[in-house]
Design an enzyme around this catalytic site. Structure first.
Site, PDB file in Angstrom:
ATOM      1  CG  LEU A  96       7.929   8.212 -72.274  1.00 37.45           C
ATOM      2  CD1 LEU A  96       7.492   8.667 -73.658  1.00 37.45           C
ATOM      3  CD2 LEU A  96       9.372   7.719 -72.302  1.00 37.45           C
TER       4      LEU A  96
ATOM      5  CD  GLU B 249      -6.393   5.026 -77.938  1.00 39.05           C
ATOM      6  OE1 GLU B 249      -6.879   5.882 -78.680  1.00 39.05           O
ATOM      7  OE2 GLU B 249      -5.944   3.948 -78.373  1.00 39.05           O
TER       8      GLU B 249
ATOM      9  N   PRO C 130       5.523  10.868 -65.297  1.00 37.14           N
ATOM     10  CG  PRO C 130       6.501  10.054 -63.350  1.00 37.14           C
ATOM     11  CD  PRO C 130       6.796  10.868 -64.571  1.00 37.14           C
TER      12      PRO C 130
ATOM     13  CD  GLN D 108      -3.306  11.613 -72.293  1.00 40.04           C
ATOM     14  OE1 GLN D 108      -3.885  10.930 -73.121  1.00 40.04           O
ATOM     15  NE2 GLN D 108      -3.571  12.891 -72.126  1.00 40.04           N
TER      16      GLN D 108
ATOM     17  N   GLY E 154       2.132   2.650 -75.148  1.00 43.55           N
ATOM     18  CA  GLY E 154       0.983   3.541 -75.034  1.00 43.55           C
ATOM     19  C   GLY E 154       0.384   3.475 -73.639  1.00 43.55           C
TER      20      GLY E 154
ATOM     21  N   GLY F 195       1.284   7.698 -80.042  1.00 47.13           N
ATOM     22  CA  GLY F 195       2.028   8.938 -80.246  1.00 47.13           C
ATOM     23  C   GLY F 195       3.161   9.155 -79.256  1.00 47.13           C
TER      24      GLY F 195
ATOM     25  CB  ILE G 228      -4.668  15.946 -79.082  1.00 47.61           C
ATOM     26  CG1 ILE G 228      -4.334  14.578 -78.482  1.00 47.61           C
ATOM     27  CG2 ILE G 228      -4.330  15.934 -80.554  1.00 47.61           C
ATOM     28  CD1 ILE G 228      -5.146  13.433 -79.114  1.00 47.61           C
ATOM     29  N   GLY G 229      -3.383  17.727 -76.121  1.00 51.45           N
ATOM     30  CA  GLY G 229      -3.651  17.874 -74.697  1.00 51.45           C
ATOM     31  C   GLY G 229      -2.963  16.788 -73.899  1.00 51.45           C
TER      32      GLY G 229
HETATM   33 MO1  MOS Z   1      -7.439   7.757 -81.165  1.00 54.46          MO
HETATM   34  S1  MOS Z   1      -9.292   7.020 -81.589  1.00 54.46           S
HETATM   35  O1  MOS Z   1      -6.625   6.824 -82.304  1.00 54.46           O
HETATM   36  O2  MOS Z   1      -7.411   9.402 -81.519  1.00 54.46           O
END
Ligand code: MOS
Length: 733
Positions: free
Chosen positions: A618, A693, A620, A626, A690, A511, A468-469
């Site tokens: 994974l 976020e 930098p 992100q 992750g 992801g 998703i980018g």
């Molecule tokens: Mo995120 S809110 O799980 O795309």
């Protein structure tokens, strides 16, 4: 492959490719316009026609009747599909609101018809001719007003407790009790939802923009009442999602219905002014936080309660999640309450729960530190914990919050922060620094992949994972390259196609770690197939490196294993109990310096730093992208982002990017990101976690705390717009 014991040394640890600064392998496609997005698909079988959605003009009630005769007779019109003609469609597993069908209106801009025409303009013009007679009902649209009607949600774990909060708070030496609010927010990703649907007999292909291919496939089949095997979803390139594309949306459903009716492939996009009320948003919250502490700064009692609203059948914003885990304190409670609101569906937006939860908690921590007369960095460090504070028998798999805070304080020049709010002035600018912890849980989701080695030595990876980018293409290529000992340019990655093995998809910052772990699992199988083909008992006898396979003195090209026929291996990573025996979370620290104009109250961000401890990084470059993107989103949350609710009519008023203000480049200054060198063998064979976020959680509070440090004005109601500051600013001299 079942992952249920901590990862041992494995080929990923070589770090020849994984962990390296590798530019996006899909970058050239994107920068040259050759990456084909949902709305741009075309093939040689004929041109597409256009569907334009009509949205409900009321928020709650019923359609008495619809008159579509003028629309049907308008130029170029091929079909008009209306909801009252279609009956109630079944709701997919992941949707709260009904996407289409029937006469009941659950929210403003709910799709009620789609008009299909030869051109987009004809479809749009005809859609304006649809006349609807509504029976409007009164709805609940105001969270403040509905707060007292909120109930304990039936699902999930809305409440938690340990020790005796009430008693400990009552007797605490220093007490703190405040309430914060966060507004409804919109994902505002760059690419709107868009789908092209084409039927071939009873088989449906939808090119769309989806974070979760298999969820869409399942729910589209359910909604249309057809066999899942007949549905093919394609979503190889996606212009952002932030959670708004996790779940099937109206564009895909209406494109499919319209294409069936018009007997032509149909394109449907959600125009931006339609999107914010038609799809989902991050629900507003009201959050009360109480903290009790000893005078030496140790927390003895902490409570976090949160209220939010959603449509009937929906869920709460779990804004208390992080408070269960972030700081020590023997006596604690959290509670989540849900009110029924008739606004558009509230649902996941980037770091659902923690993002708004940290907006409140990390101001509260700043306020409590001040009350105790302690530096806010030190106060956080004093209250660090290495175990789940609600269940002390559960350790964190890896936690270095203290390292993030210390590193950040040093690198940011925290010692130069004025101890007194309003103590630093440069001309018209009041200058301040703020800090917040960063916290987001690390979720483990099964993920599958297929890998193929061909006689040219090319390794092809296929999985329904999406990019998703975020950089999925690149880290997946790096994983396969490392496992098979080939350079990245010998790996081809195909994503976002429902014919490929089901992956974790892109959500909840899981992801990156999970989809690469699935690729790892498939590559382990491919290594076994290579060993067998070349006459070895086990891949452990082999070294995969430089496009060759070596065993002792023997060396041969990897491609030799595929000289007769391509070798194909498929597997799936499944996770055992390691996320139950150990709490898996990611940590960080956000530092922000702001200037507030003493005359106008305008806030400008001057510097930002994030320090992240999130397992193995994974790549930098993609990880940093992100995090800086998330930091930018945090600035929006702090200063400008707010869906304004019309509490009479029940809709979001500022439903476009002119009035829903996200930061632009000129709003964002120098950003720095530091990754602590760590890996987490409990998380997956990749030892990654992750990151996407984590970069958001805490940023807005760090901005709020910096504004307080600059001005002495404490704002507890986001966003911190200048009207909330200006009366507290010093006289302009
Ligand atoms: Mo995120 S809110 O799980 O795309």
């Amino acid at each position: 492959m079942r992952f249920d014991t901590p990862a041992m040394t494995n080929p990923i640890d070589q770090g020849k490719v994984v962990g390296q600064r590798i530019h996006r392998i899909d970058g050239p496609l994107k920068t040259t316009g050759r990456a084909v997005y949902a709305y741009e698909w075309h093939d040689s079988n004929g041109r597409y026609v256009y569907g334009y959605i009509v949205g409900s003009a009321i928020a709650k009630g019923r359609i008495r009747s619809m008159d579509v005769s003028a629309a049907r007779n308008a130029p170029g019109v091929l079909a008009v599909v209306t909801s009252d003609g279609i009956g109630d469609l079944k709701k997919g597993k992941y949707n709260t609101a009904k996407l289409f069908g029937g006469t009941e209106i659950q929210h403003y801009h709910q799709a009620i018809a789609v008009v299909v025409a030869e051109t987009f303009e004809e479809a749009r013009a005809a859609a304006a001719l649809v006349k609807v007679d509504y029976a409007e009902e009164k709805g609940a649209f105001d969270l403040e007003a509905a707060k007292d009607t909120a109930v304990k949600p039936e699902e999930g774990e809305p409440d938690s407790a340990a020790g005796d909060f009430d008693a400990a708070f009552e007797t605490a030496a220093v007490k703190f009790d405040q309430t914060y609010t966060t507004p409804d927010q919109s994902h505002a990703m760059m690419e709107p939802h868009a789908s092209i649907a084409a039927w071939n007999g009873d088989e449906l292909t939808v090119w769309t923009s989806s974070q979760m291919i298999d969820w869409w496939r399942t729910d589209l089949a359910t909604t249309l009442g057809i066999d899942k095997e007949k549905v093919h979803i394609m979503s190889p390139f996606i212009g952002g999602g932030f959670g708004c594309k996790l779940f099937l949306r109206a564009d895909a459903v209406l494109a499919a219905l319209a294409a069936r009716e018009a007997k032509r492939p149909v394109k449907v996009a959600l125009p931006r002014p339609f999107l914010m009320n038609n799809t989902t948003h991050r629900p507003a919250t009201i959050q009360r936080i109480r903290i009790g502490a000893e005078r030496d700064g140790r927390i003895t009692a902490i409570a976090h309660e949160s209220w939010s609203g959603d449509l009937p059948g929906g869920g709460p914003e779990v804004a208390v999640q992080q408070t269960r885990l972030l700081y020590a304190g023997a006596n604690r409670m959290t509670a989540t309450r849900l009110a029924t609101l008739d606004l558009p569906e509230g649902n996941a937006m980037r770091a659902p729960g923690e993002a708004p939860g940290m907006m409140a908690l990390e101001i509260a921590i700043d306020e409590m530190a001040e009350r105790l007369g302690r530096d806010p960095v030190d106060f956080r460090i004093i209250n660090d914990t290495q175990v789940d504070p609600e269940k002390p028998e559960r350790p964190f798999s890896h936690r270095n919050l203290v390292g993030c805070l210390r590193t950040g304080a040093e690198r940011f020049g925290w010692q130069d922060r004025s101890k007194q709010p309003g103590g630093r002035r440069e001309g018209n600018w009041l200058v301040g620094m703020g800090v917040a912890s960063a916290f987001r849980n690390n979720l483990l989701v099964p993920s599958g992949a297929r890998v193929r080695l061909d006689r040219e030595g090319i390794v092809t990876v296929e999985t329904d994972m999406t990019d998703i980018g975020t950089g999925s293409y690149t880290i997946i290529a790096q994983t396969a390259a490392e496992m098979l000992g080939v350079p990245v340019d010998k790996v081809a990655v195909s994503l976002g196609d429902s014919r490929f093995p089901v992956s974790s998809g892109s959500g909840g910052q899981f992801g990156g770690n999970c989809s690469t772990a699935g690729v790892y699992a498939a590559c382990v199988k491919l290594r076994e197939a290579v060993a067998q083909k070349l006459g070895f008992n086990s891949p452990d006898e082999l070294t995969f490196s430089g496009g060759e396979v070596r065993a002792g003195d023997r060396r041969m090209p990897l491609a030799q294993a595929a000289s007769d026929e391509a070798l194909v291996a498929e597997d799936r990573i499944e996770f055992g109990d390691l996320d139950k025996t150990h709490q898996q979370s990611t940590f960080g620290a956000h530092f922000v310096e702001v200037g507030v104009d003493v005359a106008t109250g305008e806030t400008r961000i001057r510097r930002m730093l994030a320090v992240c401890g999130a397992g193995r990084i994974l790549n930098p470059i993609t990880a940093r992208s992100q995090v800086i993107g998330a930091m930018t989103m945090g600035v929006g949350g702090a200063l400008s982002e707010e869906l304004v609710v019309d509490t009479e009519r029940g809709f979001f008023v500022n439903h476009d990017l002119a009035a829903y203000e996200v930061p632009v480049h000129a709003d964002i200054p120098h950003q720095e990101v530091i990754f602590l060198d760590e890996s987490d063998p409990m998380s997956s064979p990749m030892k990654a976690k992750g990151i996407a976020e984590l970069g958001l959680c805490g940023v807005a509070a760090a901005v709020a705390n910096a504004i307080y440090n600059a001005t002495g004005v404490r704002v507890r109601k986001y966003p911190i717009t200048l009207d909330k500051l200006i009366n507290g600013l010093p006289e302009v001299s």
